[in-house]
Design a protein around this motif. Structure first.
Motif, PDB file in Angstrom:
ATOM      1  N   PHE A  89      42.608  79.561  55.785  1.00 56.56           N
ATOM      2  CA  PHE A  89      43.158  78.991  56.727  1.00 56.56           C
ATOM      3  C   PHE A  89      44.064  77.501  55.885  1.00 56.56           C
ATOM      4  N   SER A  90      44.874  77.206  57.344  1.00 53.16           N
ATOM      5  CA  SER A  90      45.764  76.209  56.683  1.00 53.16           C
ATOM      6  C   SER A  90      47.042  76.656  55.678  1.00 53.16           C
ATOM      7  N   LYS A  91      46.892  77.732  55.980  1.00 55.90           N
ATOM      8  CA  LYS A  91      48.345  78.646  56.232  1.00 55.90           C
ATOM      9  C   LYS A  91      49.683  77.878  55.783  1.00 55.90           C
ATOM     10  N   CYS A  92      50.248  77.412  54.617  1.00 49.47           N
ATOM     11  CA  CYS A  92      51.552  77.320  55.048  1.00 49.47           C
ATOM     12  C   CYS A  92      52.662  77.269  53.853  1.00 49.47           C
ATOM     13  N   ARG A  93      53.392  76.656  54.196  1.00 49.59           N
ATOM     14  CA  ARG A  93      54.601  77.347  52.674  1.00 49.59           C
ATOM     15  C   ARG A  93      55.224  75.536  52.252  1.00 49.59           C
ATOM     16  N   VAL A  94      55.674  75.408  51.106  1.00 50.84           N
ATOM     17  CA  VAL A  94      56.575  74.102  50.386  1.00 50.84           C
ATOM     18  C   VAL A  94      57.794  74.852  50.686  1.00 50.84           C
ATOM     19  N   SER A  95      58.784  74.597  51.870  1.00 53.01           N
ATOM     20  CA  SER A  95      60.382  74.827  51.884  1.00 53.01           C
ATOM     21  C   SER A  95      61.171  74.045  51.484  1.00 53.01           C
ATOM     22  N   LEU A  96      62.763  74.251  51.239  1.00 54.62           N
ATOM     23  CA  LEU A  96      63.767  73.301  51.665  1.00 54.62           C
ATOM     24  C   LEU A  96      64.221  73.685  52.260  1.00 54.62           C
ATOM     25  N   ALA A  97      65.129  72.945  53.285  1.00 52.70           N
ATOM     26  CA  ALA A  97      65.258  73.168  54.755  1.00 52.70           C
ATOM     27  C   ALA A  97      66.192  71.652  54.914  1.00 52.70           C
ATOM     28  N   VAL A  98      68.271  72.767  55.739  1.00 51.70           N
ATOM     29  CA  VAL A  98      68.833  72.317  56.028  1.00 51.70           C
ATOM     30  C   VAL A  98      69.347  71.518  56.924  1.00 51.70           C
ATOM     31  N   THR A 117      61.282  64.415  49.564  1.00 55.89           N
ATOM     32  CA  THR A 117      60.333  65.305  49.563  1.00 55.89           C
ATOM     33  C   THR A 117      59.298  64.070  49.439  1.00 55.89           C
ATOM     34  N   SER A 118      57.860  64.881  50.508  1.00 58.40           N
ATOM     35  CA  SER A 118      56.747  64.316  49.358  1.00 58.40           C
ATOM     36  C   SER A 118      56.290  64.383  47.834  1.00 58.40           C
ATOM     37  N   TYR A 119      56.644  65.814  48.196  1.00 53.17           N
ATOM     38  CA  TYR A 119      56.594  66.771  46.898  1.00 53.17           C
ATOM     39  C   TYR A 119      57.217  66.602  45.673  1.00 53.17           C
ATOM     40  N   ASP A 157      59.594  70.438  52.437  1.00 53.33           N
ATOM     41  CA  ASP A 157      58.638  70.005  53.212  1.00 53.33           C
ATOM     42  C   ASP A 157      57.800  70.965  53.821  1.00 53.33           C
ATOM     43  N   ILE A 158      56.518  70.753  53.767  1.00 49.11           N
ATOM     44  CA  ILE A 158      55.568  71.610  54.375  1.00 49.11           C
ATOM     45  C   ILE A 158      56.125  71.990  55.510  1.00 49.11           C
ATOM     46  N   VAL A 159      56.272  73.766  55.723  1.00 52.14           N
ATOM     47  CA  VAL A 159      56.317  74.720  56.548  1.00 52.14           C
ATOM     48  C   VAL A 159      55.259  75.382  57.674  1.00 52.14           C
ATOM     49  N   SER A 160      54.954  75.078  58.509  1.00 42.97           N
ATOM     50  CA  SER A 160      54.259  76.568  59.312  1.00 42.97           C
ATOM     51  C   SER A 160      55.358  77.651  60.533  1.00 42.97           C
ATOM     52  N   SER A 179      51.178  78.348  50.211  1.00 43.34           N
ATOM     53  CA  SER A 179      50.043  77.948  49.884  1.00 43.34           C
ATOM     54  C   SER A 179      48.870  77.785  51.287  1.00 43.34           C
ATOM     55  N   GLU A 180      47.339  77.647  50.752  1.00 46.27           N
ATOM     56  CA  GLU A 180      45.973  78.431  51.794  1.00 46.27           C
ATOM     57  C   GLU A 180      45.704  76.649  51.103  1.00 46.27           C
ATOM     58  N   ALA A 181      44.384  76.975  51.933  1.00 48.73           N
ATOM     59  CA  ALA A 181      43.221  75.928  51.975  1.00 48.73           C
ATOM     60  C   ALA A 181      42.798  76.710  51.055  1.00 48.73           C
ATOM     61  N   VAL A 182      41.215  75.694  49.523  1.00 45.25           N
ATOM     62  CA  VAL A 182      41.214  76.624  48.730  1.00 45.25           C
ATOM     63  C   VAL A 182      40.183  75.594  48.720  1.00 45.25           C
ATOM     64  N   LEU A 183      39.174  76.041  47.684  1.00 43.76           N
ATOM     65  CA  LEU A 183      37.885  75.816  47.275  1.00 43.76           C
ATOM     66  C   LEU A 183      38.202  75.430  46.421  1.00 43.76           C
ATOM     67  N   ALA A 184      38.082  74.525  45.362  1.00 40.47           N
ATOM     68  CA  ALA A 184      38.361  73.777  43.727  1.00 40.47           C
ATOM     69  C   ALA A 184      37.159  73.129  43.000  1.00 40.47           C
ATOM     70  N   LYS A 185      36.691  73.181  42.025  1.00 43.75           N
ATOM     71  CA  LYS A 185      35.969  72.626  41.193  1.00 43.75           C
ATOM     72  C   LYS A 185      36.041  71.403  40.146  1.00 43.75           C
ATOM     73  N   THR A 186      35.332  70.982  40.355  1.00 41.41           N
ATOM     74  CA  THR A 186      35.534  70.023  39.252  1.00 41.41           C
ATOM     75  C   THR A 186      35.720  70.084  37.196  1.00 41.41           C
ATOM     76  N   PRO A 187      36.310  70.295  35.692  1.00 41.05           N
ATOM     77  CA  PRO A 187      36.320  71.293  35.151  1.00 41.05           C
ATOM     78  C   PRO A 187      34.819  71.088  34.261  1.00 41.05           C
ATOM     79  N   GLN A 188      34.304  69.920  34.652  1.00 42.62           N
ATOM     80  CA  GLN A 188      32.907  69.890  33.726  1.00 42.62           C
ATOM     81  C   GLN A 188      31.446  70.055  35.403  1.00 42.62           C
TER      82      GLN A 188
END
Ligand SMILES: Nc1ncnc2c1ncn2[C@@H]1O[C@H](COP(=O)(O)OP(=O)(O)OP(=O)(O)O)[C@@H](O)[C@H]1O
Ligand SMILES: O=P(O)(O)OC[C@H]1O[C@H](OP(=O)(O)OP(=O)(O)O)[C@H](O)[C@@H]1O
Ligand SMILES: [Mg+2]
Length: 285
Positions: A89-98, A117-119, A157-160, A179-188
């Protein structure tokens, strides 16, 4: 007993679906987000509501064990954090726009230009790789307004759906990443918490698999069972149950959501009738 600390966005694009995913996994969160830390009765988990943009740091520091966040943010923050599972879910892309009046879609347009940009890290790395030098102007929100107020020649910026770009008279030209939502974990993680995480991921996989699959059943003349079975992308082999009407059977199976229209045509062509497609709640294979 250990509890797995999970960070979820406090409010925003990821909030609703993150909670829905927990619910689908049978994890019932006690109360709303007015409290920043919430317990769960029926699973060894503690929920922490945080800002999406702060989550990579919390993961890196081990303040939280796992988190649901936008994949693009992990890329932007460049942290050494492992993505465990894409969540769909929360599928989007980071794109350039003019500005739409600009006639070219070429990346070279941005040579020597100012980009809002914010990225900034994602953009900087991309431009470096492509050999383009631009002036990156960092702003934290409402990036799409920048060209209209003379702050920049383009944005990243993000485009959906693309509607924010359209409303601001901009056009998407180059996609940097998806990009999409992911489950991520701490290194330890402790052995105990790894074990809880494994259970959680098992449930998530069952939920996602079910979402992407459909239960299909149909009536088939007995002499066509073989032909129809060959068309069905089955888990093991289809279930075949005789109907009360002589010479007919009901065939049951599971197919991928994405493929079912294509398969249905083939099934009909091969003699299947009265085809039903039913959603699946959970799927463990
Ligand atoms: N329009 C959109 N459509 C689909 N997904 C989006 C969209 N905008 C953002 N996202 C995804 O959702 C994530 C969260 O976006 P959101 O705008 O809610 O939070 P944020 O701006 O990162 O802020 P905060 O740090 O305040 O939580 C983003 O990192 C991105 O992966
Ligand atoms: O292509 P679209 O479907 O129009 O979506 C893109 C917009 O969505 C996000 O903003 P959001 O609405 O999350 O607001 P924010 O900038 O306050 O985070 C993103 O920053 C874009 O502005
Ligand atoms: Mg946003």
């Amino acid at each position: 007993m250990s509890k797995l600390k999970i960070a979820i966005q406090k409010s925003g694009r990821l909030y609703e679906e993150s909670l829905q995913l927990l619910k689908d996994c049978g994890i019932f969160v006690n109360n709303g987000k007015d409290q920043l830390k919430v317990s769960v009765d029926n699973f060894p988990m503690e929920i922490m509501y945080l800002r999406n943009s702060d989550i990579p740091q919390y993961l890196e520091d081990g303040v939280v064990d796992v988190a649901i966040l936008g994949e693009n943010l992990l890329i932007e923050k460049g942290k050494n954090i492992k993505t465990i599972q894409k969540l769909g879910f929360s599928k989007c892309r980071v794109s350039l726009a003019v500005p739409k009046e600009v006639e070219t879609d070429e990346l070279s347009y941005f040579q020597g230009k100012k980009i809002a940009t914010s990225y900034p890290n994602t953009l900087k790395n991309f431009l470096e790789k492509e050999g383009i030098t631009s002036d990156i102007h960092v702003i934290s929100g409402s990036v799409e307004i920048a060209p209209n107020i003379g702050l920049a020649d383009g944005i990243c910026d993000i485009v959906s759906s693309g509607s924010t770009l359209f409303k601001n008279g901009l056009r998407e030209t180059v996609t940097l990443l998806k990009s999409e939502a992911v489950l991520a974990k701490t290194p330890q993680l402790s052995v105990e918490k790894e074990a809880i995480l494994e259970k959680f991921v098992f449930r998530i996989k069952a939920v996602l698999k079910a979402k992407n699959s459909k239960y299909i059943l149909m009536n088939v003349p007995n002499e066509k069972i073989q032909k129809v079975s060959e068309v069905l992308p089955v888990l093991k082999s289809p279930t075949v149950i005789p109907l009360a009407e002589e010479g007919w059977s009901s065939i049951h199976s599971v197919i991928d959501e994405e493929r079912f229209w294509e398969v249905i045509d083939e099934l009909k062509d091969n003699g299947a009738q009265d085809i039903l497609i039913i959603p699946i709640d959970k799927m463990v294979i």
